[in-house]
Design a protein around this motif. Sequence first.
Motif, PDB file in Angstrom:
ATOM      1  N   PHE A 138       0.885  -1.071   0.044  1.00 20.06           N
ATOM      2  CA  PHE A 138       0.047  -0.032   0.017  1.00 20.06           C
ATOM      3  C   PHE A 138       0.862   1.311   0.141  1.00 20.06           C
ATOM      4  O   PHE A 138       0.309   2.394   0.064  1.00 20.06           O
ATOM      5  CB  PHE A 138      -1.033   0.076   1.317  1.00 20.06           C
ATOM      6  N   ARG A 139       2.248   1.270   0.163  1.00 21.44           N
ATOM      7  CA  ARG A 139       3.116   2.394   0.159  1.00 21.44           C
ATOM      8  C   ARG A 139       4.273   1.832  -0.256  1.00 21.44           C
ATOM      9  O   ARG A 139       4.671   0.852   0.018  1.00 21.44           O
ATOM     10  CB  ARG A 139       3.145   2.905   1.706  1.00 21.44           C
ATOM     11  N   ASN A 140       5.050   2.669  -0.827  1.00 22.74           N
ATOM     12  CA  ASN A 140       6.324   2.641  -1.355  1.00 22.74           C
ATOM     13  C   ASN A 140       7.472   2.612  -0.198  1.00 22.74           C
ATOM     14  O   ASN A 140       8.030   3.457   0.226  1.00 22.74           O
ATOM     15  CB  ASN A 140       6.879   3.562  -2.523  1.00 22.74           C
ATOM     16  N   THR A 141       7.635   1.184   0.361  1.00 19.23           N
ATOM     17  CA  THR A 141       8.417   1.071   1.661  1.00 19.23           C
ATOM     18  C   THR A 141       9.126  -0.388   1.622  1.00 19.23           C
ATOM     19  O   THR A 141       8.301  -1.149   1.008  1.00 19.23           O
ATOM     20  CB  THR A 141       7.601   1.391   3.006  1.00 19.23           C
ATOM     21  N   PHE A 142       9.953  -0.605   2.462  1.00 22.98           N
ATOM     22  CA  PHE A 142      10.699  -1.866   2.421  1.00 22.98           C
ATOM     23  C   PHE A 142       9.800  -2.600   3.431  1.00 22.98           C
ATOM     24  O   PHE A 142       9.753  -3.880   3.296  1.00 22.98           O
ATOM     25  CB  PHE A 142      12.014  -1.762   2.846  1.00 22.98           C
ATOM     26  N   CYS A 143       8.835  -2.110   4.225  1.00 24.75           N
ATOM     27  CA  CYS A 143       8.313  -2.638   5.320  1.00 24.75           C
ATOM     28  C   CYS A 143       7.169  -3.669   4.909  1.00 24.75           C
ATOM     29  O   CYS A 143       6.454  -3.261   4.061  1.00 24.75           O
ATOM     30  CB  CYS A 143       7.673  -1.681   6.184  1.00 24.75           C
ATOM     31  N   PRO A 144       7.131  -5.042   5.319  1.00 19.85           N
ATOM     32  CA  PRO A 144       8.088  -5.656   6.455  1.00 19.85           C
ATOM     33  C   PRO A 144       9.320  -6.225   5.829  1.00 19.85           C
ATOM     34  O   PRO A 144      10.045  -6.976   6.344  1.00 19.85           O
ATOM     35  CB  PRO A 144       7.100  -6.740   7.209  1.00 19.85           C
ATOM     36  N   GLY A 145       9.608  -6.307   4.668  1.00 15.26           N
ATOM     37  CA  GLY A 145      10.744  -6.565   4.024  1.00 15.26           C
ATOM     38  C   GLY A 145      10.527  -8.002   3.198  1.00 15.26           C
ATOM     39  O   GLY A 145      11.149  -8.673   2.720  1.00 15.26           O
TER      40      GLY A 145
END
Length: 172
Positions: A138-145
């Motif tokens: 839902f977002r441009n992030t590494f989370c949770p990998g």
Amino acid sequence: MSKSPKKPKKLIDLSGSAIKESFDKIVIHHTATKRQKKYDVEWCRSLHKGKGWYDIGYHLYVEYDGKIKLGRDLHKTGAHCFGQNQYAVGIAFVGGLDSDGEAAVTISPAQQKAVAYLIKELRQVSGKELSVHSHNEFRNTFCPGFDASEVDWYEFLDDRAPDPKQASKASK
């Protein structure tokens, strides 16, 4: 007379918990920290309150050693995934950074088991087949990998029952 095997001790009891009716999914997060004891639920609560939030953004929090702690009340909207908070239970596990402070998949076996347990419990308590997602869907992030929707979470449980969501994917 042989004794029947003891049931595993529940990690947390969610029975009787009121879960927000609009929740139809679970979003998995990491804390973007090293997997260390000091990053406990109260540390995260303080961090979030320091941003002006009334409480921690996650509903459930898995500490570095797999212990589960309650965060925000399950009947309240979370503050963990913009655009999805009204519809999602937020689960965070401590980690996401390696010993050098670089983004890495750091979820431990104890944390995997705790997340799996929570998924199963939330599905039972809500009476819904809650889908599982990663924050990064839902977002441009590494989370949770990793891609949480591709994990057979139930394989981490002692009873080894297959995750019904994964079984239905395989049969399609």
